[in-house]
Design a protein around this motif. Structure first.
Motif, PDB file in Angstrom:
ATOM      1  N   ILE A 147      27.769  44.835  11.014  1.00  0.00           N
ATOM      2  CA  ILE A 147      27.043  44.682  12.263  1.00  0.00           C
ATOM      3  C   ILE A 147      28.054  44.828  13.393  1.00  0.00           C
ATOM      4  O   ILE A 147      29.179  44.315  13.287  1.00  0.00           O
ATOM      5  CB  ILE A 147      26.378  43.286  12.349  1.00  0.00           C
ATOM      6  CG1 ILE A 147      25.571  43.003  11.090  1.00  0.00           C
ATOM      7  CG2 ILE A 147      25.500  43.168  13.594  1.00  0.00           C
ATOM      8  CD1 ILE A 147      25.218  41.542  10.920  1.00  0.00           C
ATOM      9  N   PRO A 148      27.727  45.509  14.468  1.00  0.00           N
ATOM     10  CA  PRO A 148      28.678  45.611  15.582  1.00  0.00           C
ATOM     11  C   PRO A 148      29.033  44.229  16.127  1.00  0.00           C
ATOM     12  O   PRO A 148      28.155  43.387  16.328  1.00  0.00           O
ATOM     13  CB  PRO A 148      27.907  46.431  16.628  1.00  0.00           C
ATOM     14  CG  PRO A 148      26.825  47.133  15.880  1.00  0.00           C
ATOM     15  CD  PRO A 148      26.466  46.247  14.720  1.00  0.00           C
ATOM     16  N   TYR A 149      30.316  43.987  16.334  1.00  0.00           N
ATOM     17  CA  TYR A 149      30.740  42.737  16.957  1.00  0.00           C
ATOM     18  C   TYR A 149      30.564  42.892  18.464  1.00  0.00           C
ATOM     19  O   TYR A 149      31.495  43.188  19.215  1.00  0.00           O
ATOM     20  CB  TYR A 149      32.187  42.418  16.602  1.00  0.00           C
ATOM     21  CG  TYR A 149      32.706  41.137  17.240  1.00  0.00           C
ATOM     22  CD1 TYR A 149      32.003  39.951  17.119  1.00  0.00           C
ATOM     23  CD2 TYR A 149      33.895  41.127  17.962  1.00  0.00           C
ATOM     24  CE1 TYR A 149      32.465  38.773  17.699  1.00  0.00           C
ATOM     25  CE2 TYR A 149      34.366  39.956  18.536  1.00  0.00           C
ATOM     26  CZ  TYR A 149      33.647  38.791  18.408  1.00  0.00           C
ATOM     27  OH  TYR A 149      34.102  37.636  18.992  1.00  0.00           O
ATOM     28  N   ALA A 150      29.346  42.729  18.885  1.00  0.00           N
ATOM     29  CA  ALA A 150      28.958  42.896  20.283  1.00  0.00           C
ATOM     30  C   ALA A 150      27.679  42.101  20.499  1.00  0.00           C
ATOM     31  O   ALA A 150      26.917  41.876  19.555  1.00  0.00           O
ATOM     32  CB  ALA A 150      28.718  44.372  20.604  1.00  0.00           C
ATOM     33  N   PRO A 151      27.446  41.640  21.720  1.00  0.00           N
ATOM     34  CA  PRO A 151      26.221  40.865  21.984  1.00  0.00           C
ATOM     35  C   PRO A 151      24.983  41.616  21.517  1.00  0.00           C
ATOM     36  O   PRO A 151      24.907  42.836  21.684  1.00  0.00           O
ATOM     37  CB  PRO A 151      26.228  40.714  23.504  1.00  0.00           C
ATOM     38  CG  PRO A 151      27.687  40.805  23.873  1.00  0.00           C
ATOM     39  CD  PRO A 151      28.258  41.813  22.921  1.00  0.00           C
ATOM     40  N   PRO A 152      24.029  40.919  20.893  1.00  0.00           N
ATOM     41  CA  PRO A 152      23.941  39.466  20.719  1.00  0.00           C
ATOM     42  C   PRO A 152      24.544  38.949  19.417  1.00  0.00           C
ATOM     43  O   PRO A 152      24.231  37.842  18.999  1.00  0.00           O
ATOM     44  CB  PRO A 152      22.431  39.237  20.716  1.00  0.00           C
ATOM     45  CG  PRO A 152      21.882  40.458  20.040  1.00  0.00           C
ATOM     46  CD  PRO A 152      22.772  41.597  20.483  1.00  0.00           C
ATOM     47  N   PHE A 153      25.375  39.741  18.750  1.00  0.00           N
ATOM     48  CA  PHE A 153      25.895  39.353  17.441  1.00  0.00           C
ATOM     49  C   PHE A 153      27.307  38.773  17.567  1.00  0.00           C
ATOM     50  O   PHE A 153      28.165  39.360  18.217  1.00  0.00           O
ATOM     51  CB  PHE A 153      25.917  40.557  16.495  1.00  0.00           C
ATOM     52  CG  PHE A 153      24.608  41.295  16.441  1.00  0.00           C
ATOM     53  CD1 PHE A 153      23.495  40.714  15.845  1.00  0.00           C
ATOM     54  CD2 PHE A 153      24.471  42.549  17.009  1.00  0.00           C
ATOM     55  CE1 PHE A 153      22.293  41.383  15.804  1.00  0.00           C
ATOM     56  CE2 PHE A 153      23.267  43.221  16.967  1.00  0.00           C
ATOM     57  CZ  PHE A 153      22.170  42.637  16.373  1.00  0.00           C
TER      58      PHE A 153
END
Length: 281
Positions: free
Chosen positions: A132-138
């Protein structure tokens, strides 16, 4: 710096086999999923079988992980006691709450699901090995405990304007204050975020890039709801996560419960406390 493309293709197949688990993969599945040529896929699979990393069933010609890969996984698990403890804590969450539970680790600019245990309803919105991309919302449970510069970097990946930045700063402060993160992102939106990232890697015209940036900002607004947002009363909670800290106080991984149902504020707080206790390894 870009890595080795041939090595990446080998690892892609190994990861695909690992994600499939007990579900055999056909040769055509490997070619289609990874967009490889038949010659490349055949050469890699043949070598993996020769080394025991994969096994080919002579009857239906499908592939499953081999004994050498299983032995490697066991050795890695033994050498990573914190990860083993986190997986055990995830199993305890399933027993206590009945919800699915997961362990997620950060690898560069991605979050990797390293363990996922189904709950009583047997829903599997994610699988081990998924990125999963390490970027909002994750990944707020990572970013909330990160140094200031890394927090700003995570927030900046959302794109958007000052309003988005201010909102995410509040999300991280709130997450750090209560000790856990609450995310209303659906599995479908998670898949959409993965697709947007792949499109970005392939290069997009500027006007399409602007549309993608707007879409990513929308993911952020959907994933995080304020305490007074009426949407909390009707939206299923996807995950409640807390950080697992290493001996130096850094976030090594995050432990999460996945209710996948509507929860009121009191229940969210109760589940959050369960997850925090489990993450205190």
């Amino acid at each position: 710096m870009r890595g080795s493309a041939p090595t990446s293709r080998v690892l892609d197949i190994v990861e695909l086999l690992a994600r499939a688990g007990a579900e055999p993969l056909r040769f055509s599945d490997v070619v289609r999923t990874l967009e490889l040529t038949q010659a490349t896929a055949h050469a890699i699979l043949t070598t993996l079988c020769e080394r025991g990393w994969a096994v080919r069933d002579p009857r239906d010609k499908t592939y499953v992980p081999g004994p050498a890969l299983t032995a490697l996984a066991a050795g890695v698990q033994a050498s990573r006691p914190l990860a083993a403890a986190a997986r055990a804590a995830a199993a305890e969450l399933v027993a206590e709450l009945g919800y699915a539970a997961s362990v997620v680790e950060r690898v560069g600019d991605h979050l990797v699901i390293t363990a996922f245990l189904a709950g009583d309803d047997d829903q599997r919105p994610a699988r081990p090995g998924e990125r999963i991309p390490y970027a909002p919302p994750f990944g707020a449970a990572f970013a909330a405990w990160a140094p200031a510069a890394q927090k700003r970097e995570w927030i900046g990946r959302a794109g958007g304007d000052g309003t988005v930045t201010a909102r995410l700063e509040q999300v991280l402060a709130r997450t750090r204050d209560r000790g856990f993160d609450v995310d209303w992102t659906t599995p479908a939106l998670m898949q959409a975020a993965q697709l947007v990232e792949r499109l970005d890697e392939e290069g997009l015209p500027p006007h399409v890039r602007r549309i993608m940036d707007t879409l990513v900002a929308e993911f952020t607004s959907i994933g995080y709801l304020s305490d007074d947002d009426p949407g909390r009363e009707s939206r299923p909670v996807f995950s409640i996560t807390a950080p697992v800290l290493d001996e130096r106080g850094n976030v090594a991984m995050i432990l999460g419960a996945h209710p996948m149902r509507v929860l009121d504020a009191a229940r969210i707080a109760e589940v959050g406390q369960h997850v925090m206790r489990g993450a205190d390894i």
